[in-house]
Design a protein around this motif. Structure first.
Motif, short mmCIF file in Angstrom:
data_model
loop_
_atom_site.label_atom_id
_atom_site.label_comp_id
_atom_site.label_asym_id
_atom_site.label_seq_id
_atom_site.Cartn_x
_atom_site.Cartn_y
_atom_site.Cartn_z
N ARG A 46 11.38 -4.83 8.02
CA ARG A 46 11.95 -4.99 9.49
C ARG A 46 13.54 -4.78 9.21
NH1 ARG A 46 11.27 -9.54 13.97
NH2 ARG A 46 12.99 -9.21 14.96
N LEU A 47 14.13 -4.15 9.99
CA LEU A 47 15.53 -3.86 10.08
C LEU A 47 16.11 -4.42 11.56
CD1 LEU A 47 18.19 -2.91 8.52
CD2 LEU A 47 17.54 -0.71 9.39
N ASP A 48 17.05 -5.45 11.51
CA ASP A 48 17.78 -5.96 12.67
C ASP A 48 19.05 -5.62 12.56
OD1 ASP A 48 15.42 -6.96 13.86
OD2 ASP A 48 15.39 -8.47 12.32
N TRP A 49 19.74 -5.00 13.72
CA TRP A 49 21.20 -4.59 13.72
C TRP A 49 22.01 -5.77 14.21
CZ3 TRP A 49 22.34 -1.07 10.34
CH2 TRP A 49 21.46 -0.15 9.81
N TYR A 50 23.23 -5.79 13.86
CA TYR A 50 24.31 -7.09 14.37
C TYR A 50 25.63 -6.36 14.68
CZ TYR A 50 20.53 -10.00 12.94
OH TYR A 50 19.22 -10.69 12.84
N ARG A 51 26.14 -7.12 15.55
CA ARG A 51 27.33 -6.71 16.13
C ARG A 51 28.78 -6.77 15.08
NH1 ARG A 51 27.49 -9.87 21.85
NH2 ARG A 51 25.42 -9.20 22.55
N GLY A 52 28.60 -7.63 13.98
CA GLY A 52 29.37 -7.58 13.05
C GLY A 52 29.00 -8.13 11.51
N ASP A 53 29.89 -8.29 10.76
CA ASP A 53 29.60 -8.58 9.57
C ASP A 53 29.16 -10.14 9.53
OD1 ASP A 53 29.24 -8.00 6.39
OD2 ASP A 53 31.14 -9.08 6.38
N ALA A 54 30.16 -10.82 10.08
CA ALA A 54 29.58 -12.19 10.08
C ALA A 54 28.43 -12.55 10.70
CB ALA A 54 31.10 -12.93 10.98
N GLU A 55 28.26 -12.10 11.81
CA GLU A 55 26.73 -12.25 12.39
C GLU A 55 25.75 -12.08 11.83
OE1 GLU A 55 24.64 -11.00 16.69
OE2 GLU A 55 26.66 -10.71 16.40
N ALA A 56 25.72 -10.87 10.98
CA ALA A 56 24.57 -10.32 10.27
C ALA A 56 24.66 -11.38 8.67
CB ALA A 56 25.04 -9.04 9.50
N LYS A 57 25.82 -12.11 8.32
CA LYS A 57 25.62 -12.93 7.30
C LYS A 57 25.04 -13.91 7.68
CE LYS A 57 29.26 -11.13 4.46
NZ LYS A 57 30.59 -11.11 4.02
N VAL A 58 25.27 -14.66 8.75
CA VAL A 58 24.67 -15.87 9.46
C VAL A 58 23.30 -15.91 9.48
CG1 VAL A 58 24.51 -17.44 11.41
CG2 VAL A 58 26.73 -16.75 10.45
N ALA A 59 23.01 -14.42 9.93
CA ALA A 59 21.33 -14.15 10.29
C ALA A 59 20.70 -14.26 8.97
CB ALA A 59 21.23 -13.01 11.07
N LEU A 60 21.20 -13.50 7.84
CA LEU A 60 20.77 -13.51 6.49
C LEU A 60 20.42 -15.00 5.96
CD1 LEU A 60 20.94 -11.02 3.66
CD2 LEU A 60 21.77 -13.44 3.23
N SER A 61 21.46 -15.82 6.15
CA SER A 61 21.41 -17.09 5.61
C SER A 61 20.49 -17.74 6.26
CB SER A 61 23.01 -17.91 6.04
OG SER A 61 22.89 -19.05 5.44
N ASN A 62 20.20 -17.76 7.69
CA ASN A 62 19.30 -18.33 8.47
C ASN A 62 17.69 -18.15 8.01
OD1 ASN A 62 21.13 -19.76 9.89
ND2 ASN A 62 20.94 -18.37 11.53
N LEU A 63 17.63 -16.69 7.44
CA LEU A 63 16.29 -16.38 7.07
C LEU A 63 16.13 -16.92 5.64
CD1 LEU A 63 16.46 -12.39 8.12
CD2 LEU A 63 14.91 -14.40 8.93
N VAL A 64 17.18 -16.99 4.85
CA VAL A 64 16.94 -17.37 3.46
C VAL A 64 16.51 -18.93 3.45
CG1 VAL A 64 17.99 -18.16 1.43
CG2 VAL A 64 18.25 -15.78 2.43
N ASN A 65 17.31 -19.49 4.33
CA ASN A 65 17.11 -21.08 4.48
C ASN A 65 15.75 -21.39 4.99
OD1 ASN A 65 19.46 -21.97 3.61
ND2 ASN A 65 20.67 -21.77 5.34
N GLU A 66 15.33 -20.72 5.92
CA GLU A 66 13.56 -20.77 6.73
C GLU A 66 12.93 -20.66 5.45
OE1 GLU A 66 10.78 -18.26 9.54
OE2 GLU A 66 13.03 -18.27 10.08
N LYS A 67 12.93 -19.59 4.79
CA LYS A 67 11.98 -19.28 3.69
C LYS A 67 11.96 -20.57 2.46
CE LYS A 67 10.03 -16.10 5.44
NZ LYS A 67 8.60 -16.04 5.80
N LEU A 68 13.34 -20.89 2.16
CA LEU A 68 13.66 -21.98 1.13
C LEU A 68 12.68 -23.33 1.64
CD1 LEU A 68 17.09 -21.47 0.09
CD2 LEU A 68 14.79 -20.98 -1.39
N SER A 69 12.78 -23.50 3.05
CA SER A 69 12.11 -24.64 3.55
C SER A 69 10.60 -24.70 3.53
CB SER A 69 12.58 -24.93 4.91
OG SER A 69 11.93 -24.07 5.85
N LYS A 70 9.97 -23.33 3.43
CA LYS A 70 8.52 -23.16 3.47
C LYS A 70 8.04 -23.03 2.00
CE LYS A 70 8.27 -21.10 7.87
NZ LYS A 70 7.77 -20.16 8.62
#
Length: 81
Positions: A46-70
């Motif tokens: 899956r590929l999701d596009w974001y408005r800017g670099d900061a928004e994409a980095k936050v999304a990436l961080s959230n995905l990683v944290n979600e998987k670490l919690s699982k």
């Protein structure tokens, strides 16, 4: 930046992988690309596009944290390539 993670639970017959990375289009758009599935397969992508670099980095961080919690674990050497 690419982060590779795995989750193995032999009691539940679980052997999964999850990869996530930042990517850039030819037009300068920033996205988060992720791939997941059972190890030994191509899995899904899956590929999701974001408005800017900061928004994409936050999304990436959230995905990683979600998987670490699982109970996924970052593969050795998979934190940044």
């Amino acid at each position: 930046m690419r982060i590779d993670m795995t989750r193995v639970d032999s009691d539940a017959n679980m052997d999964r992988f999850y990869c996530v990375q930042l990517t850039e289009s030819l037009f300068g758009e920033i996205g988060v690309e992720r791939q997941w599935g059972r190890r030994g397969t191509h899995g899904r992508r899956r590929l999701d596009w974001y408005r800017g670099d900061a928004e994409a980095k936050v999304a990436l961080s959230n995905l990683v944290n979600e998987k670490l919690s699982k109970r996924y674990q970052v593969k050795a050497g998979g934190a940044a390539r």
